[in-house]
Enzyme design. Sequence first.
Site, PDB file in Angstrom:
ATOM      1  N   CYS A 214       0.822  -1.220   0.000  1.00 48.25           N
ATOM      2  CA  CYS A 214       0.000   0.000   0.000  1.00 48.25           C
ATOM      3  C   CYS A 214       0.850   1.262   0.000  1.00 48.25           C
ATOM      4  O   CYS A 214       0.620   2.184  -0.790  1.00 48.25           O
ATOM      5  CB  CYS A 214      -0.976  -0.014   1.169  1.00 48.25           C
ATOM      6  SG  CYS A 214      -0.246   0.095   2.826  1.00 48.25           S
ATOM      7  N   HIS A 267      -2.667   1.328   6.987  1.00 48.66           N
ATOM      8  CA  HIS A 267      -2.973   1.291   5.552  1.00 48.66           C
ATOM      9  C   HIS A 267      -3.026   2.710   4.999  1.00 48.66           C
ATOM     10  O   HIS A 267      -3.335   3.674   5.716  1.00 48.66           O
ATOM     11  CB  HIS A 267      -4.318   0.593   5.318  1.00 48.66           C
ATOM     12  CG  HIS A 267      -4.612   0.323   3.869  1.00 48.66           C
ATOM     13  ND1 HIS A 267      -3.807  -0.483   3.093  1.00 48.66           N
ATOM     14  CD2 HIS A 267      -5.606   0.770   3.049  1.00 48.66           C
ATOM     15  CE1 HIS A 267      -4.303  -0.532   1.857  1.00 48.66           C
ATOM     16  NE2 HIS A 267      -5.385   0.218   1.813  1.00 48.66           N
ATOM     17  N   HIS A 279      -6.290   2.032  -4.252  1.00 48.69           N
ATOM     18  CA  HIS A 279      -5.292   1.527  -3.303  1.00 48.69           C
ATOM     19  C   HIS A 279      -4.840   0.122  -3.661  1.00 48.69           C
ATOM     20  O   HIS A 279      -5.453  -0.564  -4.477  1.00 48.69           O
ATOM     21  CB  HIS A 279      -5.856   1.550  -1.874  1.00 48.69           C
ATOM     22  CG  HIS A 279      -6.926   0.513  -1.628  1.00 48.69           C
ATOM     23  ND1 HIS A 279      -7.072  -0.138  -0.423  1.00 48.69           N
ATOM     24  CD2 HIS A 279      -7.903  -0.003  -2.430  1.00 48.69           C
ATOM     25  CE1 HIS A 279      -8.081  -0.986  -0.474  1.00 48.69           C
ATOM     26  NE2 HIS A 279      -8.600  -0.925  -1.679  1.00 48.69           N
TER      27      HIS A 279
END
Length: 315
Positions: A214, A267, A279
Amino acid sequence: MTQTQSTKTTWVVRVPVATVWTAPDAPRDVDQRGISDAASMTEWLNSLSYDTSLALCEDNLVQSQLLYGEEVIVDVLKEGWAKVVVPTQASKKDDRGYPGFVPASQLKEIPENEWQGNGIAVVHTKQAVLLNEQRQPLVELSYLTSLPALKEEEEWVKVRTPDGEGYFALEDVTLYPSCEAVPKGSGEDLIRAGEIFLDLPYFWGGMSSYGYDCSGFAYNMHKACGYEIPRDATDQAMAGKEVPLDELKPGDLLFFAYEEGKGRIHHVGFYYGEGKMLHSPNTGKAIEIIDLKDTVYEKELCSARRYWQDTEGST
């Protein structure tokens, strides 16, 4: 004796993608394709199952990755491993850059004055083939691989490589005077850069177009648009410009924390616009665009940061 310019050296990566490991004993038998001096991300990824991929994260085996030709600081060489710091990947773990371990065979020490060119050639396709001096395929390289450019020759550009000289097809690269000369893009440019990688499988620690994690996805799309940001989500959330969650624009980074946004950040993704996020989710999934509403991400959203320049020229 005073060290002269000609004796100064720099360490560069000599494989397409070098993984930065947590410790020399972190790689498992299944990781041999990732640590050899003929490392192949494709072959390594194909050899990993969901469980062995997940363990890279769960067992804290991998820290980050480096691309071909990327420079590192080598602190220690011992028993086939180099303890390194990556100066272009800012981290709270070391003031100099991101720390970890790389197989020594994946690095090469080169006289500093030989690792120069007339600007740089940066790969702008998902992958590009580097050719040898006879224009025969040498190795496939990742998006954003950057090598010193020597000269243009019709449809080719001659580049310096860790092992000599080679060629890229001009259509696969963009030429810049320096890394600092990469034009700074807008938030929409960040989104357009990221959209190219929709459906690319997630890879823990990933910093190449064979798989991003991420924060690696966030880092590299910013790099493509002329911005150098920290490597990890927790560090990315502390820099840039804070953006109120009711003033989001496409290209802003969204951060998510455990305990419905009150715990540790785990995240990061891009705000896509209209309540959506772009993402790289987690192991077993791929880069996607989702609606935040009625998801766990909606509950965990805790902050946003902006690194791109808006139309007024501020960040």
